[in-house]
Scaffold this active site. Structure first.
Site, PDB file in Angstrom:
ATOM      1  N   ASP A  90       0.157   5.114  -3.150  1.00  0.00           N
ATOM      2  CA  ASP A  90       1.050   6.116  -2.827  1.00  0.00           C
ATOM      3  C   ASP A  90       2.632   5.225  -3.106  1.00  0.00           C
ATOM      4  O   ASP A  90       2.490   3.976  -2.568  1.00  0.00           O
ATOM      5  CB  ASP A  90       1.000   6.203  -1.218  1.00  0.00           C
ATOM      6  CG  ASP A  90       0.044   7.362  -0.918  1.00  0.00           C
ATOM      7  OD1 ASP A  90      -0.786   7.999  -2.223  1.00  0.00           O
ATOM      8  OD2 ASP A  90       0.042   8.028   0.085  1.00  0.00           O
ATOM      9  N   HIS A 143      -5.817   0.860  -4.637  1.00  0.00           N
ATOM     10  CA  HIS A 143      -6.913   1.290  -5.165  1.00  0.00           C
ATOM     11  C   HIS A 143      -7.423   1.088  -6.612  1.00  0.00           C
ATOM     12  O   HIS A 143      -6.333   0.802  -7.331  1.00  0.00           O
ATOM     13  CB  HIS A 143      -7.339   2.646  -4.861  1.00  0.00           C
ATOM     14  CG  HIS A 143      -7.416   3.320  -3.559  1.00  0.00           C
ATOM     15  ND1 HIS A 143      -8.254   3.874  -2.999  1.00  0.00           N
ATOM     16  CD2 HIS A 143      -6.581   2.997  -2.295  1.00  0.00           C
ATOM     17  CE1 HIS A 143      -8.337   3.940  -1.670  1.00  0.00           C
ATOM     18  NE2 HIS A 143      -7.060   3.731  -1.333  1.00  0.00           N
ATOM     19  N   SER A 248       5.932  -2.996  -0.173  1.00  0.00           N
ATOM     20  CA  SER A 248       5.899  -3.716  -1.086  1.00  0.00           C
ATOM     21  C   SER A 248       5.857  -2.936  -2.489  1.00  0.00           C
ATOM     22  O   SER A 248       6.287  -1.754  -2.794  1.00  0.00           O
ATOM     23  CB  SER A 248       4.998  -5.057  -1.260  1.00  0.00           C
ATOM     24  OG  SER A 248       5.489  -5.980  -1.982  1.00  0.00           O
TER      25      SER A 248
END
Length: 283
Positions: A90, A143, A248
């Site tokens: 995200d 992911h 980050s």
């Protein structure tokens, strides 16, 4: 003026010490401390707790535990098409496109070299890149964007500048200066790399196969070879690779000439979600 002061202060700060102190505070399991920090973060960053699998903040053992919270099942559906490369996180797709003359775009008017990013001259296979910025309000797990086998992991110590929009537009070679963890995978399109870029206040980077690496824990470049048969560490698209203990940046590098992004090039700062279609593998 304010932006320049923000950059100047970052040069003065002891990056590693600051991040390690934040790590100790964020790992505290004192209920008063961790609940207060969680409430502050929710209010400050407008965190959408409704998406979290656990919405009761008292159930999180620490602030870091809250920051790497899981999402509710099926909240981020993923394509079953093997020719679709998915977003690993995200965040905001800040830059993406073709690697030209061994250079990637950091921000408008700023380039940095692929060789400096991965600290290696063996860069010929990588042709495309995508950079995703994770703000403190975002889901922080990373992911797998495509089915693949882990072949190597490289840790590169470095600075811990903030990676927000102000810093990326002001500090040259930012992503090649900051601490980073590079994970290499063998896939149907050849070698890809998923790069975790450290940043100011990031209290560590963690992978599911290795565990946590504290900010600048190693003083020199470290390499782990997973290519032998005894490891055989494989991931399906959408599997969790690891996480940041604060906001980050993740950078993806892909090989070959058959990857086409699903977004119009020359556009940037596109909001994106984990498992969302990022690119297509063309014939």
């Amino acid at each position: 003026m304010r932006d320049n002061l923000f950059i100047y202060l970052q040069y003065l700060l002891p990056h590693t010490l600051t991040s390690r102190l934040v790590s100790k505070l964020a790992d505290s399991e004192n209920k008063i401390i961790k609940n207060h920090l969680i409430r502050l973060a929710i209010k400050k960053f407008n965190i959408n707790l409704v998406e979290a699998k656990e919405t009761d903040i008292s159930k999180y053992k620490s602030f870091n535990d809250f920051f790497i919270r899981e999402l509710k099942d099926d909240l981020r559906p993923i394509s079953n098409d093997k020719n679709v490369i998915s977003s690993p996180a995200d965040g905001v797709l800040s830059q993406f496109g073709t690697i030209t003359d061994n250079s990637l775009i950091q921000a408008k008017g700023k380039l940095f070299s692929l060789e400096s990013l991965i600290a290696s001259s063996s860069t010929t296979s990588f042709t495309k890149f995508a950079t995703i910025y994770l703000s403190p309000k975002d889901y922080h797990r990373v992911h797998m964007p495509i089915d693949g086998k882990l072949t190597k992991m490289v840790y590169i110590p470095g600075k811990l500048f903030s990676v927000n929009k102000i810093t990326t537009s002001k500090v040259d070679n930012l992503f090649a200066k900051n601490e980073r963890l590079i994970c290499y995978f063998d896939t149907i399109i050849g070698e890809i790399a998923v790069i975790f870029v450290g940043a100011l206040l990031v209290a560590g980077i963690e992978t599911v196969w290795h565990g946590k690496i504290a900010p600048n824990y190693y003083k020199d470049i470290q390499t782990w070879d997973y290519n032998s048969a005894k490891f055989n560490i494989k991931f399906n698209k959408g599997d969790i690779l690891g996480w940041f203990n604060f906001g980050s940046t993740v950078i993806i590098l892909t090989s070959g000439n058959n990857v086409s992004f699903k977004f119009e090039e020359n556009k940037n700062n596109i909001k994106i979600q984990v498992n969302q279609d990022l690119a297509l593998i063309t014939e």
